[in-house]
Motif scaffolding. Structure first.
Motif, mmCIF file in Angstrom:
data_model
loop_
_atom_site.group_PDB
_atom_site.id
_atom_site.type_symbol
_atom_site.label_atom_id
_atom_site.label_comp_id
_atom_site.label_asym_id
_atom_site.label_seq_id
_atom_site.Cartn_x
_atom_site.Cartn_y
_atom_site.Cartn_z
ATOM 1 N N GLY A 152 45.729 36.201 -3.314
ATOM 2 C CA GLY A 152 46.078 37.561 -3.755
ATOM 3 C C GLY A 152 46.665 38.394 -2.632
ATOM 4 N N VAL A 153 47.467 37.752 -1.774
ATOM 5 C CA VAL A 153 48.049 38.474 -0.643
ATOM 6 C C VAL A 153 49.209 39.346 -1.133
ATOM 7 N N TYR A 154 49.205 40.625 -0.733
ATOM 8 C CA TYR A 154 50.283 41.537 -1.121
ATOM 9 C C TYR A 154 51.501 41.343 -0.234
ATOM 10 N N GLY A 155 51.233 41.121 1.035
ATOM 11 C CA GLY A 155 52.327 40.989 1.995
ATOM 12 C C GLY A 155 51.704 40.642 3.331
ATOM 13 N N VAL A 156 52.539 40.354 4.314
ATOM 14 C CA VAL A 156 51.984 40.033 5.615
ATOM 15 C C VAL A 156 52.118 41.255 6.524
ATOM 16 N N PRO A 157 51.218 41.460 7.485
ATOM 17 C CA PRO A 157 50.002 40.677 7.719
ATOM 18 C C PRO A 157 48.859 41.099 6.796
ATOM 19 N N GLU A 158 48.008 40.146 6.503
ATOM 20 C CA GLU A 158 46.812 40.426 5.737
ATOM 21 C C GLU A 158 45.714 39.540 6.284
ATOM 22 N N SER A 159 44.495 40.071 6.410
ATOM 23 C CA SER A 159 43.421 39.298 7.033
ATOM 24 C C SER A 159 42.172 39.310 6.174
ATOM 25 N N PHE A 160 41.455 38.189 6.186
ATOM 26 C CA PHE A 160 40.204 38.048 5.434
ATOM 27 C C PHE A 160 39.116 37.640 6.417
ATOM 28 N N LEU A 161 37.961 38.277 6.320
ATOM 29 C CA LEU A 161 36.826 37.858 7.134
ATOM 30 C C LEU A 161 35.964 36.943 6.267
ATOM 31 N N ILE A 162 35.773 35.695 6.751
ATOM 32 C CA ILE A 162 35.090 34.705 5.933
ATOM 33 C C ILE A 162 33.786 34.298 6.597
ATOM 34 N N ALA A 163 32.674 34.482 5.883
ATOM 35 C CA ALA A 163 31.351 34.151 6.411
ATOM 36 C C ALA A 163 31.120 32.651 6.263
ATOM 37 N N PRO A 164 30.194 32.094 7.035
ATOM 38 C CA PRO A 164 29.855 30.676 6.867
ATOM 39 C C PRO A 164 29.511 30.405 5.391
ATOM 40 N N LYS A 203 51.467 18.562 12.363
ATOM 41 C CA LYS A 203 50.156 18.562 13.032
ATOM 42 C C LYS A 203 49.077 18.932 12.026
ATOM 43 N N HIS A 204 47.802 18.757 12.483
ATOM 44 C CA HIS A 204 46.708 19.053 11.579
ATOM 45 C C HIS A 204 46.680 20.526 11.194
ATOM 46 N N GLY A 205 46.598 20.778 9.932
ATOM 47 C CA GLY A 205 46.393 22.154 9.471
ATOM 48 C C GLY A 205 44.931 22.307 9.135
ATOM 49 N N PHE A 206 44.636 23.033 8.078
ATOM 50 C CA PHE A 206 43.254 23.118 7.608
ATOM 51 C C PHE A 206 43.265 23.452 6.126
ATOM 52 N N GLY A 207 42.090 23.395 5.536
ATOM 53 C CA GLY A 207 41.967 23.689 4.115
ATOM 54 C C GLY A 207 40.688 24.429 3.837
ATOM 55 N N SER A 208 40.420 24.657 2.556
ATOM 56 C CA SER A 208 39.241 25.435 2.184
ATOM 57 C C SER A 208 37.959 24.723 2.624
ATOM 58 N N SER A 209 37.975 23.367 2.648
ATOM 59 C CA SER A 209 36.745 22.644 2.999
ATOM 60 C C SER A 209 36.328 22.957 4.438
ATOM 61 N N GLN A 210 37.306 23.018 5.379
ATOM 62 C CA GLN A 210 36.971 23.347 6.767
ATOM 63 C C GLN A 210 36.428 24.768 6.883
ATOM 64 N N LEU A 211 37.031 25.697 6.111
ATOM 65 C CA LEU A 211 36.588 27.091 6.137
ATOM 66 C C LEU A 211 35.133 27.175 5.681
ATOM 67 N N ILE A 212 34.817 26.421 4.602
ATOM 68 C CA ILE A 212 33.472 26.477 4.032
ATOM 69 C C ILE A 212 32.475 25.826 4.991
ATOM 70 N N ALA A 213 32.939 24.762 5.703
ATOM 71 C CA ALA A 213 32.037 24.013 6.570
ATOM 72 C C ALA A 213 31.727 24.740 7.876
ATOM 73 N N SER A 214 32.546 25.745 8.239
ATOM 74 C CA SER A 214 32.392 26.396 9.547
ATOM 75 C C SER A 214 31.035 27.096 9.657
ATOM 76 N N LYS A 215 30.444 27.007 10.878
ATOM 77 C CA LYS A 215 29.152 27.646 11.121
ATOM 78 C C LYS A 215 29.321 29.068 11.636
ATOM 79 N N LYS A 216 30.550 29.384 12.051
ATOM 80 C CA LYS A 216 30.832 30.722 12.596
ATOM 81 C C LYS A 216 31.669 31.518 11.594
ATOM 82 N N PRO A 217 31.585 32.856 11.644
ATOM 83 C CA PRO A 217 32.517 33.620 10.806
ATOM 84 C C PRO A 217 33.955 33.418 11.292
ATOM 85 N N ILE A 218 34.882 33.428 10.361
ATOM 86 C CA ILE A 218 36.290 33.197 10.703
ATOM 87 C C ILE A 218 37.131 34.346 10.186
ATOM 88 N N LEU A 219 38.065 34.767 11.035
ATOM 89 C CA LEU A 219 39.039 35.753 10.590
ATOM 90 C C LEU A 219 40.297 34.997 10.179
#
Lengths: 657, 187
Positions: free
Chosen positions: B146-158, B63-79
């Motif tokens: 640079g993930v050390y282990g799971v779980p790890e989360s990043f808050l990404i701004a538009p 199924k469709h995944g995503f990539g950095s381009s979708q993350l960059i294109a998003s208008k909302k912050p993404i966790l």
């Protein structure tokens, strides 16, 4: 009622400690024997109150009195009795009380057994100990009170942390603390000597037995800790260079140096300033290590929450203890008699080699432990220092130590020749070189060096013993008689060296370990180290406060049954925690180590199997070392050969303060 | 009192100087720990303040995944949440992720070194808070993050800039004290 009594006894102990400090430190000024004799009495009084206080806390744990917050948070009524008792010191507040109890025990021991020490020196030593006690008791009473009550009490306590429910860990903290805190006596002697402005041979002789006691405890404590991490953490490591371990190793290294330098003070009246500094440093390292780790400032796998308010109190206390004693050292030490000259090849020369390298290793460990927080502070970079740093920086420094360790005891005092000492060690050298060649040839360089060094030390210690009893040179019965009549201190020293060699042997052997990680279904097996490990079945087994899954593993060699191993996974119901309980079998020369790591829904189970050659020797060596310390202490020279200070009062060594 | 004695005094005051410097250093560390700017237990990530690295991942079962381009294109912050079905703390944070997603924050998940079957079972059991889901079977993207282990989360701004990072499970104290203020800063 009983916890309140305990709380009261704790406050009383604080008051007595203050009195002990004031009378001990200022009493000798009045030159009044009655005032000075009050100090030992107060020291014993302080100890008695703390025994009452500690007993009250244990009582609260045993009867599960959940009005005491400490019991409600770290115990429960379903916890087995042993862990309800040991749980009282398995947490921060309770362990502080244990810490203070042992410190007051040190005071009481000096008060009770130090009758041969001049009254004024004993009063000052007790004064210093009282001052340290008062500081930590104040901390315990005000910010870390183990008797704090909660109302309404909860119906059930939170239970003892499953990983701490282990008989080994039950005895580990008291032994380790006895080691740490015991160095307070050497520290108090050093500070008292600085106050009096006088360090002489008698001082060396008084300080040494106290240092040996705590050194033996610390050695045993570290050994137990290492053994515990070996069998509980489930991956067969025995030393991780974790800050918590390093801060125990640091005072051990400087304490070992102190034991050796105090001999030079006693026999040759040299290294006086250095020994005083070592005594201060050893206790300071015990103190700061314990508390810095507990303050949460050093990152450790033994995670302690960062508690800045308690941390600040402790830092001020540390500042006063460490800073105060070092300030006194700056003021008084330069006027202590300078050390005499001696030849580099001599017993004292070898002891100095020992001191230099032990302190260099300590410096390496210290740097590695303190580097991450300070780099973060100064450069804002986060990093961690791991085993490769310590292995590369500290292990090469042990090589000269190991070489000197066998030769040193063979050298006479003052001036010696290397030749005759080496002749006495010829067979140790031959054995070490043969082993070196054999393992080098097989390509195990590190193991070859380690094993050769270990055998050199072990046979060196045995050569020292056989030299003293003149084995094979006089009839064997006379040799045996000589063995039993030889000074216990010499026997203890040889035993200490022997133990160290045995530990090195174990560590070197562990570099040859083999292991495998595998997923097995019942009936399947794997071959490792010439053994066939077969999973028979997995079954349920209930425990007192946990439910276990036990794997039955049949080990065969050439088709013949050797042993059955039962590694477990335990689910602790109250805490929702799973622990791995490794199955370890030993024959004294190598360990078979099996852990049951995981189980999936389809009936497969993940196992780790290890064969650890010479692993038991790591801890056997530690115990032999501690035993050596014990043997030294039984030396009659320490007990009745009262060192008369009068006869040693030579004008050139005394400086009027 | 000649020069040798003075030199001796200076030499013997070195331990005090070292101890004083050490004490001062620890005092500053304690102060910073009190203000919350120093915690030895956290892992900082050099990506914070920078754009996400390039990646392109597929979803489960093609199924469709995503990539950095979708993350960059998003208008909302993404966790962006790295997790795995075999990871116990991930299951522990699952209910809190659910709360975060219900409060209107988009959570994009990357399943780290996981198998499709196990992943489907995990999502059925612990819930699926993810707006988009991708899999990182080789773990290469996790390495680039640079993930050390799971779980790890990043808050990404538009615009794809990493604003905040946490190594370890998202639990209420961290959500309330760190994540929410950061989200408000972006909004």
């Amino acid at each position: 009622m009983i916890p309140t009594l305990g709380h009261f006894a704790l406050a009383l102990a604080f008051a007595i400690a203050v009195a002990q400090a004031v009378i001990g430190l200022f009493g000798p000024k009045f030159r009044d024997a009655t005032v000075m004799r009050a100090a030992p009495a107060l020291a014993i009084g302080q100890f008695v109150s703390l025994v009452i206080s500690f007993a009250a806390l244990v009582w609260a744990g045993v009867v599960s009195d959940f009005t005491v917050r400490n019991v409600a948070q770290f115990s429960s009524s379903t916890t087995p009795l042993l862990y309800r008792i040991t749980g009282t010191w398995g947490n921060h507040d309770g362990s502080m009380l244990l810490w203070c109890l042992i410190l007051s025990l040190c005071s009481a021991v000096v008060a009770g057994f130090g009758r041969t020490i001049p009254t004024s020196l004993r009063a000052r030593v007790l004064g210093v100990l009282g001052l340290v006690s008062a500081g930590f008791l104040l901390f315990t009473v005000t910010v870390s009170n183990p008797f704090q009550r909660i109302w309404p009490p909860p119906m059930q306590g939170a239970g003892v942390n499953p990983i701490l429910q282990d008989p080994g860990l039950a005895v580990h903290p008291p032994i380790l603390y006895a080691g740490y805190v015991g160095f307070s006596i050497a520290f108090a002697f050093a500070v008292a000597a600085l106050i009096e402005g006088r360090v002489d041979a008698a001082w060396g002789r008084w300080v040494r037995p106290w240092t040996i006691v705590s050194w033996a405890f610390l050695t045993a404590g570290i050994t137990f800790g290492s053994l515990w991490s070996y069998y509980t953490l489930g991956w067969g490591g025995f030393w991780f260079w974790d800050p918590v371990e390093n801060v125990a190793l640091l005072p051990w290294l400087t304490g070992t140096a102190l034991i050796h330098s105090a001999i030079v003070v006693e026999k040759r009246e040299a290294l006086k300033t250095w020994s005083v500094l070592l005594a201060i440093a050893t206790f300071s390292l015990s103190l700061s290590g314990t508390f810095l780790v507990r303050s949460g400032l050093l990152n450790s796998v033994h995670s302690f929450a960062v508690s800045p308010n308690q941390g600040l109190f402790i830092l001020v206390l540390l500042g006063l203890t460490v800073g105060g004693s070092l300030l006194l050292f700056v003021i008084r030490a330069p006027t202590l008699g300078a050390s005499g000259v001696f030849a580099p090849v001599s017993r004292e020369g070898a002891l100095i080699v020992n001191n230099i390298f032990l302190c260099m290793i300590a410096a390496v460990v210290f740097t590695g432990t303190m580097y991450p927080p300070f780099v973060d502070l100064l450069l804002g970079v986060q990093l961690s220092v791991g085993a490769p740093f310590y292995d590369q920086a500290a292990l090469p420094l042990t090589a000269p130590l190991i070489v000197a360790m066998a030769i040193g005891p063979m050298l006479p005092w003052k001036r010696a020749a290397l030749g005759p000492a080496l002749v006495k060690l010829w067979y140790s050298g031959v054995i070490a070189l043969v082993i070196l060649a054999v393992f080098m040839f097989r390509g195990h360089v590190v193991a070859a060096l380690g094993l050769a060094g270990a055998l050199w030390v072990i046979f060196g210690a045995l050569a020292d013993l056989s030299e003293r009893i003149q084995l094979f040179r006089i009839p064997i019965t006379r040799s045996i008689r000589r063995f039993f009549s030889m000074p216990r201190a010499s026997l203890g020293a040889a035993c200490g060296h022997l133990g160290f060699g045995i530990t090195v042997l174990g560590i070197a052997g562990m570099t040859l370990q083999i292991h495998t990680i595998t997923v097995l279904r019942p009936g399947q097996g794997v071959t490792l180290g010439g053994y066939r490990w077969t999973l028979e079945r997995i079954y349920n087994a209930p425990g007192p406060d946990y439910a276990a899954r036990v794997a039955l593993i049949d080990v065969t060699r050439h088709g013949k049954h050797v042993m059955t191993m039962r590694p477990e996974r335990r689910f602790f119901l109250a805490q929702h925690v799973t622990t791995e309980h490794a199955a370890i079998r030993t024959n004294g020369l190598w360990n078979m180590f099996a852990t049951f790591a995981n189980e999936d829904t389809s009936g497969g189970a993940e196992f780790r199997f290890n064969v650890h050659p010479l692993a038991p020797e790591i801890w056997l060596g530690g115990l032999v070392m501690a035993l050596g310390g014990g043997l030294s202490l039984s030396d009659r020279r320490f007990r009745i050969g009262v060192p008369a200070r009068r006869s040693l009062r030579k004008p050139q060594h005394t400086v009027e303060a | 009192m000649g020069h040798p004695l003075l030199r001796r005094r200076l030499l013997l005051s070195l331990p005090l100087a070292a101890a004083t410097a050490g004490g001062l250093g620890f005092y500053i560390l304690l102060e910073r720990a009190r203000q919350g700017t120093y915690n030895p237990q956290t892992f900082s990530n050099p990506l914070v303040g920078h754009r996400v690295p390039d990646f392109r991942l597929v979803g489960i079962d093609g199924k469709h995944g995503f990539g950095s381009s979708q993350l960059i294109a998003s208008k909302k912050p993404i966790l962006l949440n790295f997790f795995a079905s075999w990871c116990v703390p991930c299951a522990g944070e699952a209910p809190y992720l659910d709360v975060i997603s219900k409060s209107g924050v988009d959570i994009w998940g990357i399943a780290y070194q996981d198998k499709a079957k196990a992943l489907a079972f995990y999502l059925a059991k612990y819930g699926d808070p993810y707006t988009r889901l991708a899999t990182d079977p080789t773990g290469r993207t996790a390495i680039n993050f640079g993930v050390y282990g799971v779980p790890e989360s990043f808050l990404i701004a538009p615009g794809g800039i990493v604003r905040w990072h946490i190594a370890g499970p998202l639990v209420p104290p961290i959500i309330n004290e760190q994540l929410r203020p950061e989200l408000q800063k972006i909004a």
